[in-house]
Design an enzyme around this catalytic site. Structure first.
Site, short mmCIF file in Angstrom:
data_model
loop_
_atom_site.label_atom_id
_atom_site.label_comp_id
_atom_site.label_asym_id
_atom_site.label_seq_id
_atom_site.Cartn_x
_atom_site.Cartn_y
_atom_site.Cartn_z
N GLU A 372 11.90 70.56 -44.07
CA GLU A 372 10.91 70.12 -43.08
C GLU A 372 9.99 71.31 -42.82
OE1 GLU A 372 10.08 67.13 -41.33
OE2 GLU A 372 8.44 68.50 -40.85
N GLU A 444 5.92 62.18 -45.15
CA GLU A 444 4.56 62.46 -44.67
C GLU A 444 3.69 62.92 -45.85
OE1 GLU A 444 7.20 64.26 -42.97
OE2 GLU A 444 7.56 62.43 -41.86
N GLU A 462 7.50 58.85 -48.66
CA GLU A 462 7.46 57.99 -47.48
C GLU A 462 6.07 57.33 -47.47
OE1 GLU A 462 7.80 59.77 -43.65
OE2 GLU A 462 9.33 58.38 -43.00
N GLU A 468 13.42 54.22 -39.84
CA GLU A 468 13.62 55.08 -38.66
C GLU A 468 12.92 54.53 -37.41
OE1 GLU A 468 12.09 58.70 -40.33
OE2 GLU A 468 10.06 58.30 -39.65
C1 NOJ Z 1 10.31 62.41 -40.30
C2 NOJ Z 1 10.99 61.85 -41.50
O1 NOJ Z 1 10.43 60.64 -41.90
C3 NOJ Z 1 12.46 61.68 -41.17
O2 NOJ Z 1 13.11 61.04 -42.23
C4 NOJ Z 1 13.03 63.03 -40.89
O3 NOJ Z 1 14.36 62.87 -40.49
C5 NOJ Z 1 12.27 63.73 -39.78
N1 NOJ Z 1 10.87 63.69 -40.03
C6 NOJ Z 1 12.68 65.18 -39.64
O4 NOJ Z 1 12.29 65.89 -40.77
#
Ligand code: NOJ
Ligand code: CA
Length: 664
Positions: A372, A444, A462, A468
């Site tokens: 991330e 993202e 994504e 989510e």
């Molecule tokens: C957004 C992502 O789509 C998700 O899958 C992830 O858990 C969170 N960001 C944290 O990185």
């Protein structure tokens, strides 16, 4: 016809060829035609027809450079025609082999400034595409792209607004004249017998395109740099392809592989390390807020928890386990005005990376890493080599990357992630990862454009309102309809990490938010929504609540020989059949919207000779996503291609999944 007439005909044709360049091109089957011209103002124009019916009336092409307006003032010098027909093998995909068959027309145009621009059209049986090519000249600034589309009849357009963060929105239909600026791709519908899907292919070093409607035409809007410029071009340069799939059937959109055909062949020599797989992960708990990414009392990625997930994966045939929250930096996540400083080589002290690496290896499971960045692409880009070398050293071949920030900090400053600067960053990540034998699951992202043909280590992305949202979205979660729109819109741009497979619909933190689905619907998604890295998102303990239904997830593959759409309507329902790669076994998945529906499966539509045993997971008679989501009926049935068609009912928010195994 007399011999003299034939000879005269040939001579006339040759004369015509000598003085008038050929300015039209048809698909190999002759049904689709593109005709080009240069109008009295020297504007390059094109029009499109299908089966003799106008689809696009004469519409303008062109580029506006800072110094020169390349949208008018051209003369046509000559044209060149070409044809191409090959079948190529995919590294992984919805189909094992893909036919790439088109006719090409190249227009050589000279601008009054002296610049010689080329416009290339390719016409396939399933659609057409166009790109601009600039010759070698001084570096140049692109202000605007003038590609426009004057439709003969106004379609309904399924789209999401271009400002949608991360493309995570519910797709909406509207008459074309009522749309605002929208993201690419879009899906077009004229009644129930003509459909189109428009997007771009091979986006390497250019801004992502958007569409808007003005003066009766659909036009192109390129995502700008912070300077307001569209792109900085080093020549010679070719733009991405502007493409349109056209079909009288919806299945024609779903089964088209034009997007991949418009991308370059694979550039990675040894692809043996690129492995499609299902995975589980330390993930859903964080979205349900029962675990945290950062170290603390309910930290998700602890040694103990990870070991438990690795065991569950190994025992149930999953190839990988995603470990979100394994590294330092998360402690600053969510603090106002702070961008977390993530290290991609420093595990939290309660995540014993060396031990887990060995343990996963022993148990035959891959650890899928997580990078991330909170939108700090520049910091990530500086760490890429060390981050991927660290993964390679620990035998890891897949990473989920993330850019949670409305605009990202690239090496060029704060930019839209879909700007040319963002596009360059993502490509740099893919190319660097390939040199360390790492596959990417890009969250993202910029909207996919088929680059996975060239870089099959770009496995999934994504760019979708995924599962989510059903954990925390304040609107209560995505309506059932959402998953019946995606297969005809976002999914046509490439694999998506939607993360299907919720088996427990209680939401401890946001009781009013939940997955709008039945259990059978969640199984159907494994076939409907394609991803070669396919996550079963729920917690191991929830899968153990329904072991019989879980059996389908254990068995369903994520790499296919052939994929066929059996039935469906945008926003209502879809039924997909996919043949597992290198086998004679088939898997069928279906989902419906809020309405109960039935569909009939005709075995001869896809089964070959021989006998097959099926296991059918369908909504039980009383199932309903709101009141009775777990009620699933599991039955077996022996079939062959001439067996009676099978009618299956789907509950509101329901669906089904069928495993079809060859017996002899
Ligand atoms: C957004 C992502 O789509 C998700 O899958 C992830 O858990 C969170 N960001 C944290 O990185
Ligand atoms: Ca509907």
């Amino acid at each position: 016809m007399k011999k003299s007439q034939i000879i005269l005909g040939i001579v006339c044709c040759m004369l015509f060829c000598a003085c008038e360049p050929q300015t039209s091109v048809s698909s190999p089957d002759g049904k689709l035609s593109v005709a080009c011209s240069v109008d009295s103002m020297g504007r390059p124009m094109y029009q499109v027809s299908m089966n003799g019916q106008d689809i696009i009336c004469p519409s303008q092409l062109g580029l506006q450079l800072a110094q020169t307006d390349l949208s008018e003032g051209f003369t046509l010098l000559r044209t060149q025609r070409d044809q191409h027909n090959e079948t190529w093998e995919t590294t992984w995909g919805e189909d094992h082999y893909i036919v790439n068959h088109y006719n090409q027309l190249l227009l050589f145009l000279r601008h009054r400034s002296g610049i010689e621009m080329q416009v290339c059209f390719r016409v396939f049986n399933d659609g057409w595409a166009m790109r601009y090519m600039l010759p070698e000249m001084a570096d140049t600034v692109l202000i605007n792209e003038c590609t426009s589309y004057q439709f003969a009849n106004e379609p309904t357009v399924w789209s999401i607004p271009w400002r949608t963060e991360y493309y995570e929105a519910l797709w909406q239909p509207a008459p074309m004249s009522e749309i605002d600026t929208v993201c690419s791709p879009i899906t077009l519908q004229w009644g129930d017998n003509l459909y189109a899907w428009m997007h771009e292919a091979a986006l390497y070093d250019y801004p992502a395109q958007n569409y808007y409607y003005a003066d009766g035409q659909l036009r192109t809007y390129l995502t700008p740099w912070s300077t307001g410029d569209a792109a900085y071009l080093t020549t010679p340069f070719a733009t991405p392809w502007r493409m349109m799939v056209l079909s009288n059937e919806l299945s024609g959109l779903v089964e088209s592989r034009m997007l991949l055909n418009l991308n370059e062949p694979c550039k990675i020599e040894d692809t043996s390390w690129i492995k499609p797989m299902k995975f589980i992960g330390i993930w859903w708990g964080m979205h349900l807020e029962t675990m945290t990414w950062h170290q603390g009392p309910i930290h998700g990625a602890t040694t103990e928890n990870m070991k438990r997930y690795i065991d569950f994966a190994a025992d149930n045939g999953f190839g990988g386990v995603l470990a979100e929250g394994w590294n330092t930096g998360w402690e600053d996540w969510g603090k106002p005005d702070v961008v977390a400083q993530f290290s991609f080589t420093t595990p939290y002290s309660d995540y014993d990376l060396e031990y887990l690496t060995n343990y996963a290896h022993q148990r035959g499971v891959q650890i899928i890493f997580h990078h991330e960045t909170q939108g700090n692409a520049a910091s990530y880009q500086h760490q890429l080599d060390t981050a991927f070398a660290y993964m390679q050293q620990h035998g890891m071949h897949a990473v989920k990357t993330g850019y949670v920030a409305p605009t990202i900090q690239t090496i060029d400053g704060i930019q839209y992630n879909r700007s040319q600067s963002g596009v360059r960053h993502y490509r740099k990540v893919i190319e660097t990862a390939a040199t360390y034998q790492v596959s990417i699951d890009n969250h993202e992202p910029v909207m996919p454009t088929g680059l996975q043909r060239t870089y099959p280590n770009l496995m999934t992305q994504e760019g979708i309102r995924g599962q989510e949202w059903n954990a925390w979205s304040q609107d209560g979660g995505s309506p059932c309809e959402h998953v019946t729109v995606l297969p005809f819109t976002r999914m046509l741009a490439g694999p998506a990490d939607y993360t299907p497979g919720v088996f427990n619909f209680d939401n401890p933190v946001y009781p009013n938010t939940r997955v709008h689905a039945t259990l059978a619907n969640q199984l159907g998604l494994f076939v409907v929504l394609y991803s070669p890295l396919q996550m079963a998102c729920d917690l191991p303990e929830n899968y153990m609540l329904h072991p019989e239904e879980f059996e389908f997830i254990r068995c369903v593959p994520c790499d296919w020989e052939r994929s066929i759409m059996l039935d469906g309507q945008i926003g209502d329902y879809i039924v997909m059949a996919r043949q597992a790669r290198n086998t004679d076994n088939w898997y069928i998945g279906a989902v419906t919207d809020e309405q109960a529906r039935s569909t009939t499966i005709t075995w001869a539509d896809f089964l070959g000779k021989g006998d097959y045993q099926t296991i059918i997971y369908q909504d039980a008679a009383q199932a309903d996503w709101q009141t009775n989501p777990y009620a699933t009926a599991i039955d077996t049935l022996s079939v062959h291609r001439h067996s009676d068609p099978l009618t299956i009912n789907m509950a509101p928010g329901g669906g089904f999944a069928i495993r079809v195994e060859k017996q002899n």
